[in-house]
Motif scaffolding. Structure first.
Motif, mmCIF file in Angstrom:
data_model
loop_
_atom_site.group_PDB
_atom_site.id
_atom_site.type_symbol
_atom_site.label_atom_id
_atom_site.label_comp_id
_atom_site.label_asym_id
_atom_site.label_seq_id
_atom_site.Cartn_x
_atom_site.Cartn_y
_atom_site.Cartn_z
ATOM 1 N N THR A 54 22.016 43.871 96.090
ATOM 2 C CA THR A 54 20.943 43.896 97.044
ATOM 3 C C THR A 54 21.580 43.975 98.302
ATOM 4 O OG1 THR A 54 21.101 41.421 97.201
ATOM 5 C CG2 THR A 54 19.506 42.363 95.892
ATOM 6 N N LEU A 55 20.769 44.296 99.293
ATOM 7 C CA LEU A 55 21.106 44.268 100.664
ATOM 8 C C LEU A 55 21.677 42.966 101.058
ATOM 9 C CD1 LEU A 55 17.944 46.013 102.331
ATOM 10 C CD2 LEU A 55 19.861 47.192 101.623
ATOM 11 N N GLU A 56 21.111 41.941 100.515
ATOM 12 C CA GLU A 56 22.002 40.601 101.010
ATOM 13 C C GLU A 56 23.238 40.439 100.303
ATOM 14 O OE1 GLU A 56 18.819 40.858 99.717
ATOM 15 O OE2 GLU A 56 17.779 40.198 101.672
ATOM 16 N N ASP A 57 23.289 41.189 99.269
ATOM 17 C CA ASP A 57 24.681 41.222 98.602
ATOM 18 C C ASP A 57 25.860 42.034 99.283
ATOM 19 O OD1 ASP A 57 23.890 39.840 96.391
ATOM 20 O OD2 ASP A 57 23.681 41.565 95.132
ATOM 21 N N PHE A 58 25.318 43.153 100.007
ATOM 22 C CA PHE A 58 26.058 44.000 100.973
ATOM 23 C C PHE A 58 26.365 43.009 102.197
ATOM 24 C CE2 PHE A 58 25.269 47.627 98.219
ATOM 25 C CZ PHE A 58 26.437 48.390 98.584
ATOM 26 N N LYS A 59 25.486 42.434 102.551
ATOM 27 C CA LYS A 59 25.620 41.649 103.844
ATOM 28 C C LYS A 59 26.836 40.380 103.752
ATOM 29 C CE LYS A 59 23.228 39.271 107.821
ATOM 30 N NZ LYS A 59 24.431 38.857 108.100
ATOM 31 N N TRP A 60 26.650 39.892 102.687
ATOM 32 C CA TRP A 60 27.463 38.751 102.146
ATOM 33 C C TRP A 60 28.881 39.365 102.219
ATOM 34 C CZ3 TRP A 60 29.825 37.862 96.890
ATOM 35 C CH2 TRP A 60 30.226 36.671 96.828
ATOM 36 N N VAL A 61 28.781 40.516 101.407
ATOM 37 C CA VAL A 61 30.645 41.134 101.238
ATOM 38 C C VAL A 61 31.081 41.754 102.587
ATOM 39 C CG1 VAL A 61 31.719 42.988 99.941
ATOM 40 C CG2 VAL A 61 29.981 41.828 98.822
ATOM 41 N N MET A 62 30.267 42.262 103.416
ATOM 42 C CA MET A 62 30.764 42.848 104.656
ATOM 43 C C MET A 62 31.027 41.770 105.370
ATOM 44 S SD MET A 62 30.958 45.962 104.330
ATOM 45 C CE MET A 62 31.254 46.548 105.874
ATOM 46 N N ASP A 63 29.959 40.550 105.424
ATOM 47 C CA ASP A 63 30.272 39.498 106.463
ATOM 48 C C ASP A 63 31.734 38.698 106.363
ATOM 49 O OD1 ASP A 63 27.855 39.543 107.827
ATOM 50 O OD2 ASP A 63 27.021 38.043 106.813
ATOM 51 N N THR A 64 31.912 38.786 104.965
ATOM 52 C CA THR A 64 33.307 38.134 104.602
ATOM 53 C C THR A 64 34.851 39.178 104.699
ATOM 54 O OG1 THR A 64 32.104 36.938 102.892
ATOM 55 C CG2 THR A 64 34.572 36.792 102.835
ATOM 56 N N ASN A 65 34.412 40.085 103.951
ATOM 57 C CA ASN A 65 35.522 41.231 103.853
ATOM 58 C C ASN A 65 35.762 41.977 105.106
ATOM 59 O OD1 ASN A 65 35.450 40.178 101.505
ATOM 60 N ND2 ASN A 65 35.217 41.910 100.331
ATOM 61 N N PHE A 66 34.693 42.402 105.907
ATOM 62 C CA PHE A 66 35.121 43.190 107.205
ATOM 63 C C PHE A 66 34.948 42.284 108.211
ATOM 64 C CE2 PHE A 66 33.092 45.757 110.641
ATOM 65 C CZ PHE A 66 34.406 46.201 110.904
ATOM 66 N N TRP A 67 33.815 41.615 108.728
ATOM 67 C CA TRP A 67 33.761 40.632 109.768
ATOM 68 C C TRP A 67 34.378 39.487 109.846
ATOM 69 C CZ3 TRP A 67 31.516 42.184 113.870
ATOM 70 C CH2 TRP A 67 30.745 43.144 114.164
ATOM 71 N N GLY A 68 35.075 39.145 108.695
ATOM 72 C CA GLY A 68 36.103 37.913 108.649
ATOM 73 C C GLY A 68 37.471 38.448 109.287
ATOM 74 N N VAL A 69 37.668 39.701 108.975
ATOM 75 C CA VAL A 69 38.944 40.352 109.613
ATOM 76 C C VAL A 69 38.642 40.635 111.125
ATOM 77 C CG1 VAL A 69 40.690 42.297 109.362
ATOM 78 C CG2 VAL A 69 39.508 41.270 107.457
ATOM 79 N N VAL A 70 37.463 41.116 111.421
ATOM 80 C CA VAL A 70 37.276 41.314 112.795
ATOM 81 C C VAL A 70 37.371 39.801 113.630
ATOM 82 C CG1 VAL A 70 35.442 41.873 114.752
ATOM 83 C CG2 VAL A 70 35.784 43.147 112.495
#
Ligand SMILES: NC(=O)c1ccc[n+]([C@@H]2O[C@H](COP(=O)([O-])OP(=O)(O)OC[C@H]3O[C@@H](n4cnc5c(N)ncnc54)[C@H](O)[C@@H]3O)[C@@H](O)[C@H]2O)c1
Length: 263
Positions: A100-116
């Motif tokens: 879902t869109l929420e799944d994508f957000k969860w993954v990006m929030d952790t794996n991408f934004w976490g690094v940012v």
């Protein structure tokens, strides 16, 4: 920029209570570094920190303020930071139609934004050290091998890989070195933790159906590869020689596309 000795260095490892993060934190401690690990559950964090001899600071990498207070606390308590390991991550594998869109957000929030967040809060400290500093970003071969089931995960890791490669160039003359850790299968809690994705339920696809047929590595062996990589000033650390072929085949396909451009 190689690390000759880890003695006296201060390292921060996000997601350090299990798997690759815990093994790498333990190896850095064995090498003589002072290590701060982060986790979200205070009981687990305290118990793992005590077990391996690390300091624990509760942090959610999806929250910029939480990561900033981690950096502030590390500086307040240890006076410096030399190595930052952006390791916390989640790895749900499922078809695009199921995510879902929420799944994508969860993954990006952790794996991408976490690094940012990690880079924004720690790079100013790394570049202010007279001897510079090191960033290790835990990515995945999913950043370079785009298999079915990895749409969200692979996209998040590809984004983090691109980010790390740019930072490596922008900070090369500021004495900050970036090591891209690109693992394949490692024995960790990643599969069970993936069940906390927002849309996960009894009908969800099984992670195992999307895992490549590769040997599963011990996280301590991965940690040893990272220590060697830091000692040698490596840009990339891979864990599975079997992933070289598919990654080279993709690069070859891209290369061949250039041959088709009319002169
Ligand atoms: N295990 C593998 O096969 C494999 C393969 C390639 C890449 N990786 C990557 O390795 C890294 C470490 O994962 P692992 O395999 O050791 O799994 P793991 O689940 O054992 O460890 C991941 C850690 O990240 C933490 N975490 C997750 N979300 C967080 C958040 N919002 N804030 C703070 N911490 C958070 C978890 O609590 C956990 O401690 C991840 O980035 C993962 O994508 C793992």
């Amino acid at each position: 920029m190689a690390i000759e000795s880890f003695q006296g260095k201060v390292a921060v490892v996000t997601g350090g209570t299990s798997g690759i993060g815990k093994a790498l934190a333990a190896s850095l401690i064995d090498e003589g570094a002072t290590v701060v690990i982060t986790g979200r559950n205070p009981e687990t964090l305290n118990s793992v920190a005590a077990e391996i001899g690390a300091h624990g600071i509760q942090t959610d990498v999806t929250d910029a303020q939480s990561v900033q207070s981690l950096a502030d606390q590390v500086i307040a308590e240890h006076g410096r930071v030399d190595i930052v390991v952006n390791n916390a991550g989640v790895g749900p594998l499922a078809p695009f139609s199921e995510l879902t869109l929420e799944d994508f957000k969860w993954v990006m929030d952790t794996n991408f934004w976490g690094v940012v967040h990690g880079l924004k809060s720690f790079l100013p400290h790394l570049e202010s050290n007279s001897g510079g500093g090191h960033v290790v970003n835990t990515l995945s071969v999913a950043a370079l091998m785009h298999a079915p089931g990895t749409s969200a995960y692979g996209a998040s890791k590809a984004a983090a890989l691109a980010l790390g490669e740019v930072i490596a160039k922008e900070y090369a003359d500021k004495n900050v070195k970036v090591l891209n850790l690109v693992p394949a299968l490692v024995e960790t809690r990643i599969n069970e933790n993936a069940t906390s994705r927002p849309s996960h339920g009894p009908e969800s696809s099984k992670m195992e159906d999307f895992l490549p047929p590769l040997p599963v590595k011990d996280p301590r062996d991965v940690a040893a590869l990272v220590i060697t990589g830091l000692r040698e000033g490596a840009d990339y650390v891979f864990t599975h020689p079997q992933t070289r072929g598919p990654i080279e085949a993709r690069a070859q396909k891209i290369s061949e596309a250039f041959d088709r451009i009319p002169e």
